[in-house]
Design a protein around this motif. Structure first.
Motif, PDB file in Angstrom:
ATOM      1  N   GLU A   1       0.795  -1.234   0.000  1.00 40.87           N
ATOM      2  CA  GLU A   1       0.000   0.000   0.000  1.00 40.87           C
ATOM      3  C   GLU A   1       0.826   1.281   0.000  1.00 40.87           C
ATOM      4  OE1 GLU A   1      -3.904   1.777   2.251  1.00 40.87           O
ATOM      5  OE2 GLU A   1      -2.611   0.413   3.349  1.00 40.87           O
ATOM      6  N   GLN A   2       1.828   1.383   0.832  1.00 40.74           N
ATOM      7  CA  GLN A   2       2.609   2.611   0.956  1.00 40.74           C
ATOM      8  C   GLN A   2       3.971   2.550   0.258  1.00 40.74           C
ATOM      9  OE1 GLN A   2       1.276   5.411   2.206  1.00 40.74           O
ATOM     10  NE2 GLN A   2      -0.588   4.200   2.434  1.00 40.74           N
ATOM     11  N   LEU A   3       4.227   1.483  -0.463  1.00 42.06           N
ATOM     12  CA  LEU A   3       5.501   1.301  -1.143  1.00 42.06           C
ATOM     13  C   LEU A   3       5.568   2.219  -2.372  1.00 42.06           C
ATOM     14  CD1 LEU A   3       8.040  -0.525  -0.972  1.00 42.06           C
ATOM     15  CD2 LEU A   3       6.889  -2.044  -2.596  1.00 42.06           C
ATOM     16  N   PRO A   4       6.536   3.145  -2.425  1.00 40.68           N
ATOM     17  CA  PRO A   4       6.588   4.106  -3.537  1.00 40.68           C
ATOM     18  C   PRO A   4       6.569   3.474  -4.929  1.00 40.68           C
ATOM     19  CG  PRO A   4       8.050   4.818  -1.795  1.00 40.68           C
ATOM     20  CD  PRO A   4       7.562   3.433  -1.415  1.00 40.68           C
ATOM     21  N   VAL A   5       7.283   2.364  -5.134  1.00 39.15           N
ATOM     22  CA  VAL A   5       7.290   1.746  -6.457  1.00 39.15           C
ATOM     23  C   VAL A   5       5.900   1.205  -6.812  1.00 39.15           C
ATOM     24  CG1 VAL A   5       8.064  -0.562  -5.706  1.00 39.15           C
ATOM     25  CG2 VAL A   5       8.585   0.248  -8.023  1.00 39.15           C
ATOM     26  N   ASN A   6       5.149   0.716  -5.827  1.00 32.08           N
ATOM     27  CA  ASN A   6       3.789   0.245  -6.080  1.00 32.08           C
ATOM     28  C   ASN A   6       2.836   1.412  -6.335  1.00 32.08           C
ATOM     29  OD1 ASN A   6       1.680  -1.847  -6.196  1.00 32.08           O
ATOM     30  ND2 ASN A   6       0.941  -0.805  -4.361  1.00 32.08           N
ATOM     31  N   ILE A   7       2.989   2.483  -5.589  1.00 32.28           N
ATOM     32  CA  ILE A   7       2.148   3.668  -5.805  1.00 32.28           C
ATOM     33  C   ILE A   7       2.334   4.175  -7.235  1.00 32.28           C
ATOM     34  CG2 ILE A   7       1.802   6.086  -5.127  1.00 32.28           C
ATOM     35  CD1 ILE A   7       2.514   5.123  -2.222  1.00 32.28           C
ATOM     36  N   ALA A   8       3.583   4.243  -7.686  1.00 33.14           N
ATOM     37  CA  ALA A   8       3.869   4.688  -9.057  1.00 33.14           C
ATOM     38  C   ALA A   8       3.282   3.709 -10.076  1.00 33.14           C
ATOM     39  CB  ALA A   8       5.369   4.836  -9.248  1.00 33.14           C
ATOM     40  N   TRP A   9       3.410   2.407  -9.820  1.00 34.83           N
ATOM     41  CA  TRP A   9       2.876   1.395 -10.729  1.00 34.83           C
ATOM     42  C   TRP A   9       1.352   1.498 -10.814  1.00 34.83           C
ATOM     43  CZ3 TRP A   9       4.643  -1.665 -14.421  1.00 34.83           C
ATOM     44  CH2 TRP A   9       3.830  -2.684 -14.885  1.00 34.83           C
ATOM     45  N   GLN A  10       0.692   1.629  -9.669  1.00 35.49           N
ATOM     46  CA  GLN A  10      -0.770   1.739  -9.670  1.00 35.49           C
ATOM     47  C   GLN A  10      -1.231   2.982 -10.424  1.00 35.49           C
ATOM     48  OE1 GLN A  10      -2.613  -0.786  -8.877  1.00 35.49           O
ATOM     49  NE2 GLN A  10      -0.844  -1.903  -8.104  1.00 35.49           N
ATOM     50  N   ALA A  11      -0.513   4.079 -10.292  1.00 36.96           N
ATOM     51  CA  ALA A  11      -0.858   5.300 -11.030  1.00 36.96           C
ATOM     52  C   ALA A  11      -0.711   5.064 -12.530  1.00 36.96           C
ATOM     53  CB  ALA A  11       0.020   6.467 -10.571  1.00 36.96           C
ATOM     54  N   ARG A  12       0.356   4.368 -12.919  1.00 41.09           N
ATOM     55  CA  ARG A  12       0.559   4.060 -14.335  1.00 41.09           C
ATOM     56  C   ARG A  12      -0.559   3.163 -14.856  1.00 41.09           C
ATOM     57  NH1 ARG A  12       5.842   1.073 -16.996  1.00 41.09           N
ATOM     58  NH2 ARG A  12       5.319   1.555 -19.163  1.00 41.09           N
ATOM     59  N   MET A  13      -0.924   2.137 -14.096  1.00 41.30           N
ATOM     60  CA  MET A  13      -1.990   1.221 -14.522  1.00 41.30           C
ATOM     61  C   MET A  13      -3.333   1.949 -14.602  1.00 41.30           C
ATOM     62  SD  MET A  13      -0.656  -1.652 -15.295  1.00 41.30           S
ATOM     63  CE  MET A  13       0.746  -0.694 -15.890  1.00 41.30           C
ATOM     64  N   ALA A  14      -3.590   2.869 -13.693  1.00 40.08           N
ATOM     65  CA  ALA A  14      -4.852   3.618 -13.708  1.00 40.08           C
ATOM     66  C   ALA A  14      -5.029   4.391 -15.019  1.00 40.08           C
ATOM     67  CB  ALA A  14      -4.925   4.553 -12.511  1.00 40.08           C
ATOM     68  N   GLU A  15      -3.922   4.808 -15.619  1.00 43.26           N
ATOM     69  CA  GLU A  15      -3.981   5.518 -16.904  1.00 43.26           C
ATOM     70  C   GLU A  15      -4.342   4.573 -18.052  1.00 43.26           C
ATOM     71  OE1 GLU A  15      -0.139   7.257 -17.407  1.00 43.26           O
ATOM     72  OE2 GLU A  15      -0.451   8.734 -15.823  1.00 43.26           O
ATOM     73  N   LEU A  16      -4.085   3.286 -17.884  1.00 43.00           N
ATOM     74  CA  LEU A  16      -4.270   2.310 -18.962  1.00 43.00           C
ATOM     75  C   LEU A  16      -5.552   1.508 -18.846  1.00 43.00           C
ATOM     76  CD1 LEU A  16      -0.613   0.901 -19.039  1.00 43.00           C
ATOM     77  CD2 LEU A  16      -1.573   2.784 -20.380  1.00 43.00           C
ATOM     78  N   LEU A  17      -6.188   1.543 -17.678  1.00 43.62           N
ATOM     79  CA  LEU A  17      -7.331   0.674 -17.417  1.00 43.62           C
ATOM     80  C   LEU A  17      -8.652   1.423 -17.385  1.00 43.62           C
ATOM     81  CD1 LEU A  17      -5.766  -1.494 -14.557  1.00 43.62           C
ATOM     82  CD2 LEU A  17      -6.023  -2.121 -16.966  1.00 43.62           C
ATOM     83  N   ASP A  18      -9.698   0.761 -17.905  1.00 49.00           N
ATOM     84  CA  ASP A  18     -11.072   1.247 -17.760  1.00 49.00           C
ATOM     85  C   ASP A  18     -11.658   0.764 -16.442  1.00 49.00           C
ATOM     86  OD1 ASP A  18     -11.659   2.824 -19.988  1.00 49.00           O
ATOM     87  OD2 ASP A  18     -12.172   1.095 -21.221  1.00 49.00           O
ATOM     88  N   VAL A  19     -11.375  -0.475 -16.076  1.00 51.72           N
ATOM     89  CA  VAL A  19     -11.820  -1.046 -14.810  1.00 51.72           C
ATOM     90  C   VAL A  19     -10.571  -1.372 -14.021  1.00 51.72           C
ATOM     91  CG1 VAL A  19     -12.982  -2.975 -13.670  1.00 51.72           C
ATOM     92  CG2 VAL A  19     -13.951  -1.982 -15.764  1.00 51.72           C
ATOM     93  N   VAL A  20     -10.383  -0.653 -12.920  1.00 52.21           N
ATOM     94  CA  VAL A  20      -9.220  -0.833 -12.055  1.00 52.21           C
ATOM     95  C   VAL A  20      -9.672  -1.630 -10.843  1.00 52.21           C
ATOM     96  CG1 VAL A  20      -7.465   0.372 -10.694  1.00 52.21           C
ATOM     97  CG2 VAL A  20      -8.302   1.386 -12.829  1.00 52.21           C
TER      98      VAL A  20
END
Length: 103
Positions: A66-85
């Protein structure tokens, strides 16, 4: 635990989504493994994405990332690519998709 998830990639971002998954940051995959994940596979049918995770404790996985910076960045990147997150919140995550039938 075996957890199934569903997400949906944007139709115009499929290639970008697949490219991103050819280069998942090593720091993130190491953290996922350290959090107890034994395997994580994603299948794609058109824009539909189906994930199957084998892990020790799904709640622990979410908490550790949840608070891991590399995961936060990855989730933000995926949110840009996904319609259903996938909803990774404690309320929404539950245990993934409900089992309907099993052999």
């Amino acid at each position: 635990m075996r957890i199934a998830l569903h997400t949906r990639v944007r139709a115009d971002r499929i290639a970008e989504y697949e490219d991103a998954h050819r280069a998942v940051p090593e720091e993130l995959t190491a953290a996922i493994r350290a959090a107890g994940v034994h395997s994580w596979t994603i299948w794609r049918s058109g824009t539909e994405l189906f994930h199957l995770l084998n892990c020790e404790d799904y709640g622990r996985l979410l908490a550790e990332l949840e608070q891991l910076p590399v995961n936060i960045a990855w989730q933000a990147r995926m949110a840009e690519l996904l319609d259903v997150v996938h909803d990774y919140s404690a309320e929404g995550a539950g245990a993934g998709l409900p089992v309907v039938w099993q052999l």
